[in-house]
Scaffold this motif. Sequence first.
Motif, mmCIF file in Angstrom:
data_model
loop_
_atom_site.group_PDB
_atom_site.id
_atom_site.type_symbol
_atom_site.label_atom_id
_atom_site.label_comp_id
_atom_site.label_asym_id
_atom_site.label_seq_id
_atom_site.Cartn_x
_atom_site.Cartn_y
_atom_site.Cartn_z
ATOM 1 N N ALA A 129 19.899 10.605 39.607
ATOM 2 C CA ALA A 129 18.699 11.303 40.660
ATOM 3 C C ALA A 129 17.671 10.648 39.743
ATOM 4 C CB ALA A 129 18.647 13.169 39.566
ATOM 5 N N VAL A 130 16.930 10.280 40.698
ATOM 6 C CA VAL A 130 15.523 9.355 40.580
ATOM 7 C C VAL A 130 14.152 10.684 41.220
ATOM 8 C CG1 VAL A 130 14.173 7.114 41.294
ATOM 9 C CG2 VAL A 130 16.963 7.737 41.644
ATOM 10 N N CYS A 131 13.651 10.472 39.633
ATOM 11 C CA CYS A 131 12.347 11.708 39.676
ATOM 12 C C CYS A 131 11.064 10.537 39.674
ATOM 13 C CB CYS A 131 12.854 12.152 38.400
ATOM 14 S SG CYS A 131 12.017 13.356 38.192
ATOM 15 N N GLY A 132 11.281 9.272 38.719
ATOM 16 C CA GLY A 132 9.907 8.268 38.457
ATOM 17 C C GLY A 132 10.288 6.756 38.056
ATOM 18 N N ILE A 189 27.210 0.742 44.688
ATOM 19 C CA ILE A 189 26.964 2.256 45.510
ATOM 20 C C ILE A 189 28.455 2.299 46.426
ATOM 21 C CG2 ILE A 189 25.712 3.638 47.385
ATOM 22 C CD1 ILE A 189 23.395 2.241 46.440
ATOM 23 N N ILE A 190 28.480 0.978 47.162
ATOM 24 C CA ILE A 190 29.891 0.979 47.466
ATOM 25 C C ILE A 190 31.224 1.588 46.315
ATOM 26 C CG2 ILE A 190 31.244 0.333 49.731
ATOM 27 C CD1 ILE A 190 28.522 -1.779 50.514
ATOM 28 N N LEU A 217 26.489 8.692 44.646
ATOM 29 C CA LEU A 217 24.890 8.693 45.348
ATOM 30 C C LEU A 217 23.949 9.213 44.123
ATOM 31 C CD1 LEU A 217 23.706 11.724 46.964
ATOM 32 C CD2 LEU A 217 24.450 13.208 45.258
ATOM 33 N N ILE A 218 22.974 8.843 45.262
ATOM 34 C CA ILE A 218 21.674 8.423 44.451
ATOM 35 C C ILE A 218 19.671 8.911 45.313
ATOM 36 C CG2 ILE A 218 19.620 6.513 43.770
ATOM 37 C CD1 ILE A 218 22.053 4.914 43.902
ATOM 38 N N GLN A 219 19.308 9.830 44.462
ATOM 39 C CA GLN A 219 18.554 10.475 45.463
ATOM 40 C C GLN A 219 16.818 10.445 44.618
ATOM 41 O OE1 GLN A 219 20.465 13.824 47.646
ATOM 42 N NE2 GLN A 219 18.235 14.673 47.680
ATOM 43 N N GLY A 220 16.080 10.661 45.337
ATOM 44 C CA GLY A 220 15.340 10.681 44.692
ATOM 45 C C GLY A 220 14.212 11.656 45.135
#
Length: 332
Positions: free
Chosen positions: A242-245, A264-265, A270-273
């Motif tokens: 989780a990309v918050c800052g 990532i592959i 899962l990477i999400q801002g």
Amino acid sequence: MTQYTAIHLKARPGEAPLGPALFDVKRHGKPEVSDGTFLIKQTYMSLDPAMLGWMSPDRDSYVPPVELGEVMRSSGIGEVIESQHPDYAVGDVVMGMFGWTELALSNGQGVNKLDPTINPEMALSVFALPGLTATQGLYDIGQPKAGETLVVSGAAGSVGAIVGQLAKADGLTVIGVAGGAEKCQWLVDELGFDGAIDYKSDDLGAKLDELAPNGVDVYFENTGGPIQHEVFNRMNAHGRIAVCGMIADYTAREPSPGPNWMNIIKKRLLIQGFTMPDHLHKAPQLLEKLTPYVMNGQIKYRAHVLDGLESAMDGLNLFFTGENRGKLMVKL
């Protein structure tokens, strides 16, 4: 009070040093309250890392920038001192985006009433943006499961500290990344984290291998910087980030290069801002999720309180020096 003070943005970061040179302190006449409006005397004002983004000229972002000449944007807590609004009475304690100002006139949009028995420092530290952000990012993106390992950067900050404590209460192994021995000790001794990494002095990779020998399942990113690469390279299969800052890049002339996407592959990550303006409509549900942890004594906080409206101008520097201790706010 026939006049009040407000602080206006007059220059962008980089055009002048971060501090008073970016702002104009102005006196204004007291606003007139008309039908459907009410006047708020602000008592506490939140300072947040996101302000650095709001001050930039970037228009390709989740909210428009603060325009030059406008009152600087911020959330805060205040008391209604005059009202011609049916839903707000004199004496009501309210929270909203009032800005860097002693007085704010409102029609009620975006303003919420607070239980007057809640300490305002606790309200801003836990039940306001920090708690909402932590709860949204951790549970919607991080999807924590008991037995997993979570790493949170900026762990001694207002959001990071809540993320770690929620995860710990849910049965995860929690590792916090912070700057300085005092902050790291607070994370472990007071908040119950399983381990802490001092990004200022520790060998980041070696410390991660020691504290997370089986890899990392959830990473809550608040800062960017070298720790990002070290955690990314140790993510387990099907890990969530989780990309918050990214405060390490907020005022950088050139953003730092990110990790190579091959992982990532390979690890199906899962990477999400995310940013909270997309989710504020869910505030009641998020608070319903968070409140039991608070009531059970599982969420501790500390507030770093500056005195007086004008202290905000220098106070923003504390995010970069790491000298703030807990949720940064101004008492008016």
